[in-house]
Design a protein around this motif. Structure first.
Motif, PDB file in Angstrom:
ATOM      1  N   PRO A 120      87.749 -15.597 -34.664  1.00  0.00           N
ATOM      2  CA  PRO A 120      86.324 -15.892 -34.742  1.00  0.00           C
ATOM      3  C   PRO A 120      85.832 -16.715 -33.550  1.00  0.00           C
ATOM      4  CG  PRO A 120      87.375 -16.293 -36.841  1.00  0.00           C
ATOM      5  CD  PRO A 120      88.470 -16.068 -35.843  1.00  0.00           C
ATOM      6  N   ARG A 121      84.589 -16.490 -33.204  1.00  0.00           N
ATOM      7  CA  ARG A 121      83.942 -17.239 -32.125  1.00  0.00           C
ATOM      8  C   ARG A 121      84.083 -18.736 -32.386  1.00  0.00           C
ATOM      9  NH1 ARG A 121      78.772 -15.214 -29.810  1.00  0.00           N
ATOM     10  NH2 ARG A 121      78.856 -13.936 -31.674  1.00  0.00           N
ATOM     11  N   GLY A 122      84.401 -19.487 -31.328  1.00  0.00           N
ATOM     12  CA  GLY A 122      84.462 -20.935 -31.420  1.00  0.00           C
ATOM     13  C   GLY A 122      85.831 -21.509 -31.731  1.00  0.00           C
ATOM     14  N   VAL A 123      86.830 -20.659 -31.970  1.00  0.00           N
ATOM     15  CA  VAL A 123      88.176 -21.173 -32.257  1.00  0.00           C
ATOM     16  C   VAL A 123      88.755 -21.784 -30.980  1.00  0.00           C
ATOM     17  CG1 VAL A 123      90.547 -20.494 -32.827  1.00  0.00           C
ATOM     18  CG2 VAL A 123      88.632 -19.605 -34.158  1.00  0.00           C
ATOM     19  N   VAL A 124      89.263 -22.998 -31.086  1.00  0.00           N
ATOM     20  CA  VAL A 124      89.884 -23.696 -29.959  1.00  0.00           C
ATOM     21  C   VAL A 124      91.340 -23.272 -29.892  1.00  0.00           C
ATOM     22  CG1 VAL A 124      90.485 -25.963 -29.007  1.00  0.00           C
ATOM     23  CG2 VAL A 124      88.294 -25.628 -30.180  1.00  0.00           C
ATOM     24  N   ASN A 125      91.833 -22.957 -28.702  1.00  0.00           N
ATOM     25  CA  ASN A 125      93.184 -22.396 -28.583  1.00  0.00           C
ATOM     26  C   ASN A 125      94.285 -23.316 -29.114  1.00  0.00           C
ATOM     27  OD1 ASN A 125      92.987 -24.153 -26.327  1.00  0.00           O
ATOM     28  ND2 ASN A 125      94.344 -22.887 -25.098  1.00  0.00           N
ATOM     29  N   THR A 126      94.105 -24.616 -29.055  1.00  0.00           N
ATOM     30  CA  THR A 126      95.131 -25.548 -29.552  1.00  0.00           C
ATOM     31  C   THR A 126      94.808 -26.076 -30.951  1.00  0.00           C
ATOM     32  OG1 THR A 126      94.011 -27.339 -28.391  1.00  0.00           O
ATOM     33  CG2 THR A 126      95.904 -26.324 -27.270  1.00  0.00           C
ATOM     34  N   GLY A 127      93.834 -25.488 -31.620  1.00  0.00           N
ATOM     35  CA  GLY A 127      93.463 -25.951 -32.960  1.00  0.00           C
ATOM     36  C   GLY A 127      93.115 -27.428 -32.933  1.00  0.00           C
ATOM     37  N   ASN A 128      93.628 -28.198 -33.877  1.00  0.00           N
ATOM     38  CA  ASN A 128      93.378 -29.637 -33.917  1.00  0.00           C
ATOM     39  C   ASN A 128      94.401 -30.440 -33.138  1.00  0.00           C
ATOM     40  OD1 ASN A 128      91.104 -29.402 -35.539  1.00  0.00           O
ATOM     41  ND2 ASN A 128      92.321 -29.388 -37.406  1.00  0.00           N
ATOM     42  N   ALA A 129      95.384 -29.756 -32.522  1.00  0.00           N
ATOM     43  CA  ALA A 129      96.442 -30.472 -31.804  1.00  0.00           C
ATOM     44  C   ALA A 129      95.938 -31.094 -30.504  1.00  0.00           C
ATOM     45  CB  ALA A 129      97.604 -29.528 -31.497  1.00  0.00           C
ATOM     46  N   GLY A 130      94.965 -30.438 -29.852  1.00  0.00           N
ATOM     47  CA  GLY A 130      94.470 -30.951 -28.574  1.00  0.00           C
ATOM     48  C   GLY A 130      95.548 -30.962 -27.517  1.00  0.00           C
ATOM     49  N   GLY A 131      95.322 -31.722 -26.462  1.00  0.00           N
ATOM     50  CA  GLY A 131      96.329 -31.854 -25.423  1.00  0.00           C
ATOM     51  C   GLY A 131      95.971 -31.122 -24.141  1.00  0.00           C
ATOM     52  N   ALA A 132      96.901 -31.170 -23.204  1.00  0.00           N
ATOM     53  CA  ALA A 132      96.670 -30.643 -21.857  1.00  0.00           C
ATOM     54  C   ALA A 132      96.454 -29.127 -21.828  1.00  0.00           C
ATOM     55  CB  ALA A 132      97.854 -31.009 -20.960  1.00  0.00           C
ATOM     56  N   LEU A 133      96.931 -28.403 -22.831  1.00  0.00           N
ATOM     57  CA  LEU A 133      96.769 -26.942 -22.827  1.00  0.00           C
ATOM     58  C   LEU A 133      95.486 -26.474 -23.493  1.00  0.00           C
ATOM     59  CD1 LEU A 133     100.463 -25.817 -23.502  1.00  0.00           C
ATOM     60  CD2 LEU A 133      99.200 -25.809 -21.338  1.00  0.00           C
ATOM     61  N   THR A 134      94.677 -27.409 -23.993  1.00  0.00           N
ATOM     62  CA  THR A 134      93.392 -27.024 -24.577  1.00  0.00           C
ATOM     63  C   THR A 134      92.523 -26.423 -23.490  1.00  0.00           C
ATOM     64  OG1 THR A 134      93.533 -28.768 -26.225  1.00  0.00           O
ATOM     65  CG2 THR A 134      91.347 -27.828 -25.823  1.00  0.00           C
ATOM     66  N   SER A 135      91.935 -25.261 -23.788  1.00  0.00           N
ATOM     67  CA  SER A 135      91.131 -24.562 -22.789  1.00  0.00           C
ATOM     68  C   SER A 135      89.890 -23.975 -23.428  1.00  0.00           C
ATOM     69  CB  SER A 135      91.960 -23.421 -22.166  1.00  0.00           C
ATOM     70  OG  SER A 135      91.155 -22.658 -21.301  1.00  0.00           O
ATOM     71  N   ALA A 136      88.786 -24.097 -22.727  1.00  0.00           N
ATOM     72  CA  ALA A 136      87.583 -23.391 -23.133  1.00  0.00           C
ATOM     73  C   ALA A 136      87.822 -21.903 -22.898  1.00  0.00           C
ATOM     74  CB  ALA A 136      86.390 -23.866 -22.304  1.00  0.00           C
ATOM     75  N   VAL A 137      87.058 -21.068 -23.581  1.00  0.00           N
ATOM     76  CA  VAL A 137      87.159 -19.631 -23.357  1.00  0.00           C
ATOM     77  C   VAL A 137      86.460 -19.324 -22.034  1.00  0.00           C
ATOM     78  CG1 VAL A 137      86.520 -17.345 -24.213  1.00  0.00           C
ATOM     79  CG2 VAL A 137      87.214 -19.138 -25.813  1.00  0.00           C
ATOM     80  N   HIS A 138      87.168 -18.622 -21.150  1.00  0.00           N
ATOM     81  CA  HIS A 138      86.620 -18.242 -19.855  1.00  0.00           C
ATOM     82  C   HIS A 138      85.945 -16.882 -19.979  1.00  0.00           C
ATOM     83  CE1 HIS A 138      88.832 -21.503 -17.833  1.00  0.00           C
ATOM     84  NE2 HIS A 138      89.780 -21.224 -18.708  1.00  0.00           N
ATOM     85  N   GLU A 139      84.986 -16.642 -19.103  1.00  0.00           N
ATOM     86  CA  GLU A 139      84.309 -15.342 -19.074  1.00  0.00           C
ATOM     87  C   GLU A 139      84.887 -14.521 -17.938  1.00  0.00           C
ATOM     88  OE1 GLU A 139      82.263 -14.346 -21.369  1.00  0.00           O
ATOM     89  OE2 GLU A 139      82.055 -16.282 -22.346  1.00  0.00           O
ATOM     90  N   LEU A 140      85.126 -13.248 -18.179  1.00  0.00           N
ATOM     91  CA  LEU A 140      85.615 -12.349 -17.138  1.00  0.00           C
ATOM     92  C   LEU A 140      84.436 -11.820 -16.333  1.00  0.00           C
ATOM     93  CD1 LEU A 140      88.178 -10.468 -19.345  1.00  0.00           C
ATOM     94  CD2 LEU A 140      88.727 -11.812 -17.324  1.00  0.00           C
ATOM     95  N   GLU A 141      84.706 -11.486 -15.101  1.00  0.00           N
ATOM     96  CA  GLU A 141      83.646 -10.945 -14.245  1.00  0.00           C
ATOM     97  C   GLU A 141      83.444  -9.483 -14.511  1.00  0.00           C
ATOM     98  OE1 GLU A 141      84.459 -11.927 -10.190  1.00  0.00           O
ATOM     99  OE2 GLU A 141      84.842 -13.999 -10.705  1.00  0.00           O
TER     100      GLU A 141
END
Length: 130
Positions: free
Chosen positions: A109-130
């Motif tokens: 679903p839209r808005g899911v954070v890749n690291t869930g509630n864990a956070g940390g250095a690997l947390t990333s916003a969703v990037h847009e492709l060209e």
């Protein structure tokens, strides 16, 4: 979105692992292209997450939540290869890992954070492709 998207072209634009890139949005679901390499963080999501492997070998380690009957459920690992897909159920703590680079798509679903509630250095916003 009214254009054709090609997964292989999208993946060729991704240079860093663990950086999800939105391919398309279908209703409230995002289809993301991602490259995976190494070990991700243990995390969970309040929604189901589908992994679809395009190339490479992906392991997903899982630790189900304890229940009244089983206070220490056993960890399991699912192994995926090209063309395989697997749904990690909501609330299941999991850690994807790849010894060599994996190309994959994620459906969530839209808005899911890749690291869930864990956070940390690997947390990333969703990037847009060209």
């Amino acid at each position: 979105m009214s254009q054709v998207r090609n997964i292989h072209s999208a993946l060729s634009q991704i240079s860093q692992p663990w950086q999800p890139h939105r391919l398309v949005t279908v209703n409230e679901q995002e289809v993301k292209a991602v490259k995976l390499l190494g070990e991700f963080v243990w995390h969970d999501h309040p929604v189901d997450e589908l992994f679809f492997v395009i190339a490479g070998e992906l392991a997903i380690d899982m630790r189900p939540a304890p229940t009244a009957e089983n206070s220490a459920p056993e960890e399991t690992t699912v192994h995926l290869g090209p063309g395989d897909m697997y749904v990690v159920p909501r609330g299941v703590e999991h850690r994807p890992r790849a010894a060599q680079e994996v190309s994959a798509m994620l459906f969530e679903p839209r808005g899911v954070v890749n690291t869930g509630n864990a956070g940390g250095a690997l947390t990333s916003a969703v990037h847009e492709l060209e």
